[in-house]
Design a protein around this motif. Sequence first.
Motif, PDB file in Angstrom:
ATOM      1  N   ASN A   1       0.802  -1.232   0.000  1.00  0.00           N
ATOM      2  CA  ASN A   1       0.000   0.000   0.000  1.00  0.00           C
ATOM      3  C   ASN A   1       0.833   1.279   0.000  1.00  0.00           C
ATOM      4  O   ASN A   1       0.401   2.290  -0.531  1.00  0.00           O
ATOM      5  CB  ASN A   1      -0.952   0.009   1.196  1.00  0.00           C
ATOM      6  N   GLU A   2       2.020   1.231   0.590  1.00  0.00           N
ATOM      7  CA  GLU A   2       2.865   2.426   0.651  1.00  0.00           C
ATOM      8  C   GLU A   2       3.141   3.011  -0.733  1.00  0.00           C
ATOM      9  O   GLU A   2       3.324   4.212  -0.879  1.00  0.00           O
ATOM     10  CB  GLU A   2       4.226   2.103   1.309  1.00  0.00           C
TER      11      GLU A   2
ATOM     12  N   PRO B   1      -6.456  -5.520  -2.616  1.00  0.00           N
ATOM     13  CA  PRO B   1      -5.547  -5.727  -1.484  1.00  0.00           C
ATOM     14  C   PRO B   1      -4.367  -6.631  -1.869  1.00  0.00           C
ATOM     15  O   PRO B   1      -4.483  -7.465  -2.771  1.00  0.00           O
ATOM     16  CB  PRO B   1      -6.426  -6.423  -0.433  1.00  0.00           C
ATOM     17  N   TYR B   2      -3.268  -6.457  -1.152  1.00  0.00           N
ATOM     18  CA  TYR B   2      -2.041  -7.220  -1.430  1.00  0.00           C
ATOM     19  C   TYR B   2      -2.318  -8.721  -1.529  1.00  0.00           C
ATOM     20  O   TYR B   2      -1.896  -9.386  -2.476  1.00  0.00           O
ATOM     21  CB  TYR B   2      -1.001  -6.939  -0.334  1.00  0.00           C
TER      22      TYR B   2
ATOM     23  N   MET C   1       7.499 -11.372  -3.327  1.00  0.00           N
ATOM     24  CA  MET C   1       7.926 -10.662  -2.122  1.00  0.00           C
ATOM     25  C   MET C   1       7.302  -9.274  -2.082  1.00  0.00           C
ATOM     26  O   MET C   1       7.026  -8.693  -3.126  1.00  0.00           O
ATOM     27  CB  MET C   1       9.446 -10.575  -2.087  1.00  0.00           C
ATOM     28  N   PRO C   2       7.058  -8.741  -0.881  1.00  0.00           N
ATOM     29  CA  PRO C   2       6.484  -7.402  -0.777  1.00  0.00           C
ATOM     30  C   PRO C   2       7.481  -6.337  -1.243  1.00  0.00           C
ATOM     31  O   PRO C   2       8.667  -6.406  -0.940  1.00  0.00           O
ATOM     32  CB  PRO C   2       6.188  -7.232   0.709  1.00  0.00           C
ATOM     33  N   LEU C   3       6.967  -5.381  -1.991  1.00  0.00           N
ATOM     34  CA  LEU C   3       7.772  -4.248  -2.466  1.00  0.00           C
ATOM     35  C   LEU C   3       7.258  -3.001  -1.759  1.00  0.00           C
ATOM     36  O   LEU C   3       6.158  -2.531  -2.037  1.00  0.00           O
ATOM     37  CB  LEU C   3       7.643  -4.109  -3.991  1.00  0.00           C
ATOM     38  N   LYS C   4       8.076  -2.481  -0.820  1.00  0.00           N
ATOM     39  CA  LYS C   4       7.660  -1.350   0.008  1.00  0.00           C
ATOM     40  C   LYS C   4       8.316  -0.040  -0.401  1.00  0.00           C
ATOM     41  O   LYS C   4       8.011   0.999   0.154  1.00  0.00           O
ATOM     42  CB  LYS C   4       7.986  -1.648   1.475  1.00  0.00           C
TER      43      LYS C   4
END
Length: 157
Positions: free
Chosen positions: A46-47, A60-61, A86-89
């Motif tokens: 979300n960032e 949503p993710y 993987m999450p990408l922030k």
Amino acid sequence: MEYKISYPYKYVGLGGSFDHLHEGHHELLKTAFKMGEKVGIALTTNELHFGKEIEELIEPYNIRKEHLEDFIINKLGKKKEEFVIMPLKDPFGVAITDENLQAHVSSLETYKMALKINDLRVERGLAPLVLIVIPLVQNEVGKKISSSDIRKKIAKK
């Protein structure tokens, strides 16, 4: 007799929101899996959605991740050990730190980000990635397919 497929690269990466998974995303993923023995997919959190068009309709993710896994396993026929999501922030993620990464797949639209990734890798003493760029996928009226346009259609309903 079992045949082993030979890939040009051991580890290929790509990233994005993969919101409302569409044909453009499919082409990126197909290309990545043709090029890499293993594929790393950085999925935005979300960032990174702040300020995007109709951001409240971005899936949503966990839903986006589920759709990615479903497409990769059930449509591309890949096994879970052949990819990692993987999450990408932040805008670059592990693309600028992972020394095992060899290539990056992007579209013409995101190619400039791939160039920036390579600049940052070189600054950090890492080898630049081979950049694999695919053309934009167009819809039936010749306009690029985009998640933003899909969200606009949903908002009109």
